[in-house]
Each structure stands twice: as structure tokens, then as C-alpha cells.
Write an enzyme that holds these catalytic residues in place. Structure first.
Site, PDB file in Angstrom:
ATOM      1  N   HIS A 286       8.982   0.468-112.228  1.00  0.00           N
ATOM      2  CA  HIS A 286       8.543  -1.070-111.532  1.00  0.00           C
ATOM      3  C   HIS A 286       7.412  -0.310-111.230  1.00  0.00           C
ATOM      4  O   HIS A 286       7.281   0.220-110.544  1.00  0.00           O
ATOM      5  CB  HIS A 286       9.619  -1.412-110.608  1.00  0.00           C
ATOM      6  CG  HIS A 286       8.981  -2.805-109.838  1.00  0.00           C
ATOM      7  ND1 HIS A 286       9.513  -3.982-110.451  1.00  0.00           N
ATOM      8  CD2 HIS A 286       8.144  -3.231-109.055  1.00  0.00           C
ATOM      9  CE1 HIS A 286       8.994  -5.142-110.059  1.00  0.00           C
ATOM     10  NE2 HIS A 286       8.071  -4.196-109.274  1.00  0.00           N
ATOM     11  N   HIS A 329      11.702  -0.381-100.416  1.00  0.00           N
ATOM     12  CA  HIS A 329      10.034   0.130 -99.708  1.00  0.00           C
ATOM     13  C   HIS A 329      10.251   0.152 -98.227  1.00  0.00           C
ATOM     14  O   HIS A 329      10.178  -0.484 -97.491  1.00  0.00           O
ATOM     15  CB  HIS A 329       9.017   0.312-100.935  1.00  0.00           C
ATOM     16  CG  HIS A 329       8.733  -0.640-100.580  1.00  0.00           C
ATOM     17  ND1 HIS A 329       9.509  -2.184-101.478  1.00  0.00           N
ATOM     18  CD2 HIS A 329       7.265  -1.539-100.501  1.00  0.00           C
ATOM     19  CE1 HIS A 329       8.550  -3.541-101.243  1.00  0.00           C
ATOM     20  NE2 HIS A 329       7.296  -3.006-100.534  1.00  0.00           N
ATOM     21  N   GLU A 335       3.014  -7.446 -95.678  1.00  0.00           N
ATOM     22  CA  GLU A 335       2.959  -8.071 -96.626  1.00  0.00           C
ATOM     23  C   GLU A 335       3.780  -9.569 -96.275  1.00  0.00           C
ATOM     24  O   GLU A 335       4.591  -9.742 -95.712  1.00  0.00           O
ATOM     25  CB  GLU A 335       4.439  -8.133 -97.666  1.00  0.00           C
ATOM     26  CG  GLU A 335       3.771  -6.137 -98.228  1.00  0.00           C
ATOM     27  CD  GLU A 335       5.187  -5.927 -99.260  1.00  0.00           C
ATOM     28  OE1 GLU A 335       5.677  -6.653 -99.342  1.00  0.00           O
ATOM     29  OE2 GLU A 335       4.313  -4.789 -99.495  1.00  0.00           O
ATOM     30  N   TYR A 344      12.388 -16.570-106.308  1.00  0.00           N
ATOM     31  CA  TYR A 344      11.877 -14.340-106.460  1.00  0.00           C
ATOM     32  C   TYR A 344      12.735 -13.490-106.890  1.00  0.00           C
ATOM     33  O   TYR A 344      14.208 -13.751-106.547  1.00  0.00           O
ATOM     34  CB  TYR A 344      11.454 -14.512-104.891  1.00  0.00           C
ATOM     35  CG  TYR A 344      10.438 -12.584-105.297  1.00  0.00           C
ATOM     36  CD1 TYR A 344       9.086 -11.989-106.133  1.00  0.00           C
ATOM     37  CD2 TYR A 344      11.031 -11.810-103.879  1.00  0.00           C
ATOM     38  CE1 TYR A 344       8.713 -10.716-105.501  1.00  0.00           C
ATOM     39  CE2 TYR A 344       9.770 -10.732-104.214  1.00  0.00           C
ATOM     40  CZ  TYR A 344       9.174 -10.287-104.263  1.00  0.00           C
ATOM     41  OH  TYR A 344       9.267  -9.048-104.419  1.00  0.00           O
ATOM     42  N   HIS A 359       6.977  -9.272 -93.679  1.00  0.00           N
ATOM     43  CA  HIS A 359       7.558  -7.401 -94.429  1.00  0.00           C
ATOM     44  C   HIS A 359       6.337  -6.908 -93.628  1.00  0.00           C
ATOM     45  O   HIS A 359       5.517  -6.265 -94.118  1.00  0.00           O
ATOM     46  CB  HIS A 359       8.421  -6.777 -94.973  1.00  0.00           C
ATOM     47  CG  HIS A 359       8.995  -7.924 -95.690  1.00  0.00           C
ATOM     48  ND1 HIS A 359       9.028  -8.447 -96.984  1.00  0.00           N
ATOM     49  CD2 HIS A 359      10.505  -8.106 -95.349  1.00  0.00           C
ATOM     50  CE1 HIS A 359      10.074  -9.021 -97.133  1.00  0.00           C
ATOM     51  NE2 HIS A 359      10.856  -9.025 -96.348  1.00  0.00           N
ATOM     52  N   HIS A 365      12.291  -2.973 -96.709  1.00  0.00           N
ATOM     53  CA  HIS A 365      12.640  -4.458 -97.204  1.00  0.00           C
ATOM     54  C   HIS A 365      12.843  -3.837 -98.676  1.00  0.00           C
ATOM     55  O   HIS A 365      12.720  -2.558 -98.836  1.00  0.00           O
ATOM     56  CB  HIS A 365      11.758  -5.441 -97.745  1.00  0.00           C
ATOM     57  CG  HIS A 365      10.620  -5.063 -97.500  1.00  0.00           C
ATOM     58  ND1 HIS A 365       9.265  -4.413 -96.900  1.00  0.00           N
ATOM     59  CD2 HIS A 365       9.397  -5.683 -98.886  1.00  0.00           C
ATOM     60  CE1 HIS A 365       8.144  -4.271 -97.424  1.00  0.00           C
ATOM     61  NE2 HIS A 365       8.627  -4.846 -98.344  1.00  0.00           N
TER      62      HIS A 365
END
Length: 432
Positions: A286, A329, A335, A344, A359, A365
Site C-alpha cells: 500500500h 502506523h 491527520e 473509508y 489521529h 491507528h
């Protein structure tokens, strides 16, 4: 919906006139302007900013902006400015959408600040506001001297009258209003809801493409600027200005939308997010979310943005042997996310269109347990993510939620519980 004509190209030197011959030829400030207009320069960067980043426009108007009376204080209780001297816990946070108003509410009175960072006076950081409205601003006008405004509608279409012309905006599109530009928001539907990011720092610009090359991401040609348009009337208007964190009001005996012609590269603009050319992995893993950056406000640290506006639009996922949702991560960047439509991909429940999540720096998260289990066992055929649009305001500075944000019943007190059922899967005998 959109019947207006636009000028194209991000940051281009545009020129437009609502009356033929209103723009002076060969100079910006002649002794007498055509039609006896007033020449007024609008600068959103310092005069001596490098040519590549210098933003200014010349306007030719019925009256100069200085033709206004004194201001008086006009408190807007929901609108907050950084810095806020509040304690911020390192928890992940999430909020339900603001309910649409039941009482008559225009755009400026429907703003509620959810989080801020940086310092408006020091010209770094941002504030993130939510807005709801069920009536047009009509003869009420707003300008913000503290920062440029990035408008992200989630529900309901808008018509924006600005000093530089008119823009129409639907969910799935964004608009940017430069610092100090006067505008009003008229509703094209019964109600509207969305997000508003106030950028105290460097003006938003297109990110560099790097090895991607000459094409991809947001392309300059797809940004739309308004044609010159003006009102010549003596209808009284109220001008509300946000300055140094406070709001002030003055009465104008005329419409401030009186720019007959303008030329330059600092003006409001809009962008249709569906025109973003997504660059994604076609092999494995990703990619970092930075690959989805539409606009960026740089800071004094290279690659360390004051603000990145990042989107997660419809796209194909084709990565092989890959956990496709965003990985777990912790990030030095903070964010703050919103959802325009759909779902999402890292969340199954609780993140609704119009909702918000936060976050902060180094707050862990990632996917819920259900999402992890499904993504770990999916058959990895090409998959189309469609009917979805999430976005992120990402900043190098930690967000401080407002007092309202920490106390409102819209704050989901059980948000962190979505990771409680993540269990240990370790097996020394299973190497896959």
C-alpha cells in the site's frame, strides 16, 4: 448545475473583464483608468517573493476597498483561532456529523471550529472548521485576514460570489479563497454541510510530481478561476472580517462586489476532485498517502508540510500479495480526516459522511479488527473502490481540539474500542 464560464490553469496570470476595454493596456495603474475605475493591487504574498511563488492581482473597481466605515466587534462564538491553551490527550478521536440546522442559519453563522494547530499571528498552522447552513448570506459578506480558506462541501451545492467573480461548488469539488478576499455563500439547495480549513501558513500550491514526471496527480489545467463579474448597486451590505482571531463588522452602503476587471494570479479557484489522476501501486504494498496529495502548503522543513490536502477517491486496487487497506502506523504528521461520501476502506462502522476523525502525532491507528481479518484473507483480484471520497488535512503540527469538540455529544466516546478485539495471532509453526 454549473452554468458559469471559467478561466483555467493553476496560478496562471489570468486577465478578464466584464466590460470591454476595462483592463488598461501596457501598464497596471494609468493616470486615469478606463470607465473612471479605481486601480487596486491585491497581494497575497510579499512584494519581493520570488517570481515563481509571487501572487498578486490588479483589480479595477467602482470604489477602492478603503471606502468603508470603522469596524465594531462581532463575536462568532463557534469560530476559534490558534493557539488554544487547552490540554490534548494522545487518544484517537472521532465525531459524528454536525446535524443540519433547524433555525435559520447562514454559512458564516453555521461555522464551528473542531481543531487548530500552530499560531495564526506567527503565520503557521491551520484551523479546521465544520459548517452547516440552511439559508443564503444575501447582503452579508465575509473575509478572513488570518488565512486562506479551503472549502470542502459534503452535502448541498453552493454559489460563491467573490470580488473576482462567481464560482459554483458541489460535493466532490473544492474551492480556495485567498486570504483577505471578500465573498458570500448562497445556497443552491435547501441546506448544506461541509468542512472549512483555514490555512495560516504559505499559500496552497500543487505538490511536485518527482519521478512521476510531467503528468498525474492534480493537473494545472483543471483548476478553474472566475471570470470578472460585478454589481453596481447601493444596497446596504454587512462586511464581517476575521482579523487576529476576532471578528468585526462594518456596514457598507453598497455592494463590495464591484470589480469590473482583474488581471493576475491571486484569485479564488475551484477544483473537481474527480479530475485527480490517481497514481497507485501496480506491484505490491500500500503506498504512502502522500501520493494522493492534491494541494500542499509548504513549511520551512523540506517535505514537512504545514498542510497537505490529501484525498482517497474512487480507484483500482491491484497490488499482489499485499494487505491492501492502510497499514497500522504511527506518524510524525497529524491527520484530521473527513468523509464526503461512501465508506473509508480502513473502517467498517462509525465513520459517516460529514464525520471527522483525528489521529495526532504518534497516535497509533489503522484498520479495525474486522477489516484486518477480511483483508488478510481476501482473494486478491483487481478491486474497484467506487462511490467513495474521503480526505485528510495532514499537518506537521499537532491538532488541539476545541473545548466544544471535547465536550460535544457528537464526540464518539467509544471510538478506541473498535481496536479492542484485535487479538494475538502469533504462531511459531505458521510461516505462511
Amino acid at each position: 448545475m454549473d452554468s458559469l464560464n471559467y478561466l483555467y490553469g493553476f496560478g496562471n496570470e489570468h486577465q478578464t473583464e466584464a466590460l470591454t476595454g476595462a483592463l488598461p493596456i501596457g501598464q497596471f495603474s494609468p493616470q486615469r483608468c478606463p470607465y473612471n475605475l479605481y486601480a487596486e493591487q491585491f497581494s497575497s504574498t510579499a512584494f519581493t517573493a520570488p517570481r515563481a511563488t509571487n501572487r498578486r492581482s490588479w483589480t479595477y473597481r467602482l470604489r477602492p476597498s478603503v471606502a468603508q466605515l470603522g469596524f465594531r466587534a462581532y463575536p462568532l462564538e463557534g469560530l476559534k483561532t490558534a493557539p488554544l491553551n487547552l490540554v490534548t490527550p494522545p487518544d484517537p478521536m472521532r465525531w459524528d456529523p454536525l446535524p443540519l440546522p433547524s433555525e435559520p442559519t447562514d454559512f458564516i453563522h453555521g461555522i464551528t471550529t473542531i481543531a487548530v494547530n500552530g499560531n495564526a499571528d506567527a503565520q503557521h498552522g491551520v484551523a479546521v472548521h465544520l459548517y452547516v447552513a440552511n439559508q443564503s448570506m444575501n447582503s452579508r459578506v465575509f473575509s478572513c485576514a488570518d488565512g486562506e480558506l479551503l472549502l470542502v462541501p459534503q452535502h448541498g451545492s453552493l454559489h460563491l460570489d467573490t470580488e473576482f467573480g462567481q464560482l459554483q461548488l458541489a460535493p466532490g469539488e473544492i474551492a480556495v479563497i485567498p486570504r483577505g478576499v471578500k465573498f458570500r455563500v448562497q445556497l443552491l439547495d435547501d441546506s448544506s454541510r461541509g468542512y472549512l480549513c483555514e490555512n495560516y501558513g504559505a499559500a496552497l500550491e500543487l505538490p511536485e510530481r518527482g519521478p512521476v514526471g510531467a503528468n498525474g496527480y492534480a493537473n494545472d489545467r483543471d483548476f478553474q478561476y472566475p471570470q470578472a463579474w460585478f454589481e453596481d448597486n447601493d444596497t446596504p451590505h454587512q462586511l464581517i472580517t476575521k482579523f487576529a482571531g476576532h471578528c468585526y463588522l462594518t456596514e457598507l452602503p453598497f455592494s463590495p462586489f464591484d470589480v469590473v476587471a482583474w488581471t493576475g494570479n491571486s484569485a479564488p479557484y475551484k477544483y473537481d476532485l474527480s479530475r485527480f489522476n490517481v497514481i497507485n501501486t501496480v506491484s505490491f504494498d500500500h503506498p504512502d498517502p502522500s501520493i494522493f496529495t492534491v494541494l500542499t502548503s509548504p513549511s520551512d522543513g523540506a517535505g514537512w508540510a504545514n498542510l497537505d490536502f490529501v484525498i482517497f477517491p474512487p480507484r483500482w486496487m491491484v497490488a499482489e500479495n499485499t494487505f491492501r487497506p492502510p497499514w497500522y502506523h504511527r506518524n510524525v504528521m497529524s491527520e484530521l480526516m473527513g468523509l464526503i461520501e461512501g465508506q473509508y476502506d480502513a473502517k467498517q462502522h462509525g465513520f459517516s459522511p460529514g464525520g471527522t476523525s483525528l489521529h495526532n502525532c504518534m497516535t497509533p491507528h489503522g484498520p479495525e479488527a474486522e477489516v484486518f481479518a477480511k483483508a488478510s484473507n481476501d482473494t486478491l483480484a483487481p478491486q474497484r473502490y467506487q462511490d467513495t471520497m474521503a480526505f485528510m488535512f495532514e499537518s506537521r503540527y499537532r491538532f488541539t481540539p476545541t473545548e466544544w469538540a471535547m465536550q460535544t455529544p457528537l464526540k464518539q466516546s467509544d471510538y478506541a474500542n473498535c481496536w479492542n478485539n484485535i487479538s494475538k495471532l502469533f504462531d511459531q509453526n505458521d510461516k505462511i
